[in-house]
Scaffold this motif. Sequence first.
Motif, PDB file in Angstrom:
ATOM      1  N   CYS A   1       4.862   0.783   3.838  1.00 50.24           N
ATOM      2  CA  CYS A   1       6.200   0.252   4.134  1.00 50.24           C
ATOM      3  C   CYS A   1       7.262   1.035   3.367  1.00 50.24           C
ATOM      4  O   CYS A   1       8.349   1.290   3.889  1.00 50.24           O
ATOM      5  CB  CYS A   1       6.282  -1.229   3.774  1.00 50.24           C
TER       6      CYS A   1
ATOM      7  N   CYS B   1       3.358  -2.829  10.744  1.00 50.30           N
ATOM      8  CA  CYS B   1       2.433  -2.373   9.690  1.00 50.30           C
ATOM      9  C   CYS B   1       2.311  -0.854   9.770  1.00 50.30           C
ATOM     10  O   CYS B   1       1.322  -0.352  10.268  1.00 50.30           O
ATOM     11  CB  CYS B   1       1.067  -3.035   9.842  1.00 50.30           C
TER      12      CYS B   1
ATOM     13  N   CYS C   1       0.833  -1.209   0.000  1.00 46.97           N
ATOM     14  CA  CYS C   1       0.000   0.000   0.000  1.00 46.97           C
ATOM     15  C   CYS C   1       0.863   1.251   0.000  1.00 46.97           C
ATOM     16  O   CYS C   1       0.347   2.354   0.033  1.00 46.97           O
ATOM     17  CB  CYS C   1      -0.905   0.006   1.228  1.00 46.97           C
TER      18      CYS C   1
ATOM     19  N   CYS D   1       2.169  -7.628   5.550  1.00 42.49           N
ATOM     20  CA  CYS D   1       1.785  -8.135   4.227  1.00 42.49           C
ATOM     21  C   CYS D   1       2.882  -9.003   3.649  1.00 42.49           C
ATOM     22  O   CYS D   1       2.605  -9.988   2.964  1.00 42.49           O
ATOM     23  CB  CYS D   1       1.504  -6.972   3.280  1.00 42.49           C
TER      24      CYS D   1
HETATM   25  S1  SF4 Z   1       2.337  -4.062   6.134  1.00 45.54           S
HETATM   26 FE1  SF4 Z   1       0.911  -2.344   6.439  1.00 45.54          FE
HETATM   27  S2  SF4 Z   1       2.025  -0.564   5.651  1.00 45.54           S
HETATM   28 FE2  SF4 Z   1       3.082  -2.383   4.837  1.00 45.54          FE
HETATM   29  S3  SF4 Z   1       2.133  -2.767   2.821  1.00 45.54           S
HETATM   30 FE3  SF4 Z   1       0.970  -3.974   4.341  1.00 45.54          FE
HETATM   31  S4  SF4 Z   1      -0.774  -2.646   4.932  1.00 45.54           S
HETATM   32 FE4  SF4 Z   1       0.780  -1.348   3.937  1.00 45.54          FE
END
Ligand code: SF4
Length: 183
Positions: free
Chosen positions: A58, A152, A55, A122
Motif C-alpha cells: 500500500c 490490495c 507489507c 488489511c
Molecule cells: S492490503 Fe495488500 S498491499 Fe496493502 S498491506 Fe495488505 S497485503 Fe499489503
Amino acid sequence: MRRMLFKSLLHGPLTEPAPAADEAALAELGKRVGDLARQRLGRTLSIREVDAGSCNGCELEIHALSNVFYDLERFGLRFVASPRHADVLMVTGPVTVNMREALERTYRATPGPKWIVAVGACGRDGGVFAGSYACVGGVGAVLPVDLHIPGCPPSPIALLKGLLALLQTAETLRDATRAARPC
Ligand code: SF4
C-alpha cells in the motif's frame, strides 16, 4: 559484464509495458479533490501516512501519488511529516500489537477536525494477516474510521477517488449541520 551489457542493449526490458496514461482523467480528479479541499478547509489538504503494520504494498501506491507522474502537490494536496500538521490520517496495514500505541498517540496528536482513512484490505479487517497473534485487527479496531479505500493494494487513482469521496461526505455532513442549526 561486457556480454551482459551487450545483451541488454539488444533485448528490450522484460517487464510488461506500463498501462496507457489517462492524464486528462487524473487532472480532472485531482482538481476536484483540490478544489473541494480548499472549499472545505479554505486551504490545502494535509495528509499524514501511518504504516500500522502493512507489507509495504500500500505504501508503494501511496508514494506513487508524489512521483512525477501523479504529482499530487500540483492539486494542492500534500503529505506532511507530523500528525500535528495533518487533516487526514491515512492508515495502512493491519494494526499490529506493537504499533497500536503509536497509532493511538498519532491520533491524539492530530488536531481536529480530522479524518481517518483506512487503506487496503488489511486496513479494513486485517486482510491476509487477520487472526494473527501479532495483529489487533483492521484500523477500525483502534480508531474511528471515516472512510475505507479497498484494494490490495489500491491504485493511486483509487486513493484519489477515496479522498474525493471523503471530502464530498464531509461537505454533506457540514451542510446537514448548518441546516439543523437554528438561525
Ligand atoms: S492490503 Fe495488500 S498491499 Fe496493502 S498491506 Fe495488505 S497485503 Fe499489503
